[in-house]
Design a protein around this motif. Structure first.
Motif, mmCIF file in Angstrom:
data_model
loop_
_atom_site.group_PDB
_atom_site.id
_atom_site.type_symbol
_atom_site.label_atom_id
_atom_site.label_comp_id
_atom_site.label_asym_id
_atom_site.label_seq_id
_atom_site.Cartn_x
_atom_site.Cartn_y
_atom_site.Cartn_z
ATOM 1 N N VAL A 12 0.848 -1.086 -0.093
ATOM 2 C CA VAL A 12 -0.163 0.179 -0.033
ATOM 3 C C VAL A 12 0.768 1.227 0.032
ATOM 4 O O VAL A 12 2.082 1.091 0.487
ATOM 5 N N GLN A 13 0.379 2.348 -0.439
ATOM 6 C CA GLN A 13 1.191 3.411 -0.560
ATOM 7 C C GLN A 13 1.067 4.269 0.669
ATOM 8 O O GLN A 13 -0.037 4.020 1.550
ATOM 9 N N PRO A 14 1.976 5.040 1.160
ATOM 10 C CA PRO A 14 1.913 5.886 2.135
ATOM 11 C C PRO A 14 0.515 6.763 2.394
ATOM 12 O O PRO A 14 0.126 7.244 1.170
ATOM 13 N N GLY A 15 -0.061 6.861 3.527
ATOM 14 C CA GLY A 15 -1.540 7.389 3.710
ATOM 15 C C GLY A 15 -2.561 6.408 3.291
ATOM 16 O O GLY A 15 -3.777 6.920 3.437
ATOM 17 N N GLY A 16 -2.265 5.320 2.677
ATOM 18 C CA GLY A 16 -3.311 4.235 2.427
ATOM 19 C C GLY A 16 -3.625 3.556 3.784
ATOM 20 O O GLY A 16 -3.355 3.719 5.053
ATOM 21 N N SER A 17 -4.611 2.587 3.606
ATOM 22 C CA SER A 17 -5.130 1.963 4.401
ATOM 23 C C SER A 17 -5.159 0.306 4.089
ATOM 24 O O SER A 17 -5.275 -0.062 2.966
ATOM 25 N N LEU A 18 -5.068 -0.536 5.299
ATOM 26 C CA LEU A 18 -5.422 -2.034 5.186
ATOM 27 C C LEU A 18 -6.186 -2.632 6.228
ATOM 28 O O LEU A 18 -6.266 -1.971 7.309
ATOM 29 N N LYS A 19 -7.005 -3.656 6.026
ATOM 30 C CA LYS A 19 -7.580 -4.216 7.293
ATOM 31 C C LYS A 19 -7.075 -5.635 7.259
ATOM 32 O O LYS A 19 -7.347 -6.519 6.506
ATOM 33 N N LEU A 20 -6.514 -5.921 8.256
ATOM 34 C CA LEU A 20 -6.024 -7.399 8.668
ATOM 35 C C LEU A 20 -7.118 -8.031 8.989
ATOM 36 O O LEU A 20 -7.737 -7.453 10.084
ATOM 37 N N SER A 21 -7.278 -9.446 9.115
ATOM 38 C CA SER A 21 -8.280 -10.347 9.795
ATOM 39 C C SER A 21 -7.415 -11.615 10.312
ATOM 40 O O SER A 21 -6.360 -12.094 9.712
ATOM 41 N N CYS A 22 -7.991 -12.200 11.502
ATOM 42 C CA CYS A 22 -7.371 -13.185 11.960
ATOM 43 C C CYS A 22 -8.390 -14.241 12.320
ATOM 44 O O CYS A 22 -9.126 -13.666 13.461
ATOM 45 N N VAL A 23 -8.803 -15.419 11.755
ATOM 46 C CA VAL A 23 -9.528 -16.102 12.046
ATOM 47 C C VAL A 23 -9.084 -17.445 12.865
ATOM 48 O O VAL A 23 -8.012 -17.825 12.663
#
Length: 118
Positions: A12-23
């Motif tokens: 992802v570029q700086p300033g961007g977002s990600l959502k991690l998931s853990c099942v």
């Protein structure tokens, strides 16, 4: 034995977002305190965020106001919403589960790579 499987990492570029998931496997997710750690190359693994079984949260100072940890006991899943990402957030992110909050969780996931770069 509890198994944890992370997903959601990427570039992802700086300033961007990600959502991690853990099942997590099993049907006793609600009794565990869940956490997200990260380890950058050449650095020690550090705790990024923690959510207790009572939904109390705690964050690494450098991610406060940017990251949000949450859990859905019905889905046996813990999440890490990461906003305004910075290059220094680049690391392998690991999910953890612990019956008692302490320096060493009981279980770890395999990790997911997050790279912040333009």
């Amino acid at each position: 034995q509890v198994q944890l499987v992370e997903s959601g990492g990427g570039l992802v570029q700086p300033g961007g977002s990600l959502k991690l998931s853990c099942v997590t496997s099993g049907n006793i997710f609600s009794v565990y305190n869940m956490g997200w750690y990260r380890q950058a190359p050449g650095k020690e693994r550090e705790l990024v965020a923690l959510i207790s079984r009572e939904y109390a949260t705690n964050y690494l100072d450098s991610v406060k106001d940017r990251f949000i940890i949450s859990r859905n006991n019905g889905k046996n899943t813990v999440y890490l919403q990461m906003n305004n990402l910075k290059p220094e957030d680049t690391a392998v992110y690991y999910c953890s589960a612990a019956l008692r909050i302490g320096p060493t969780p009981d279980y770890w996931g395999q990790g997911t790579q997050v790279t912040v770069s333009s």
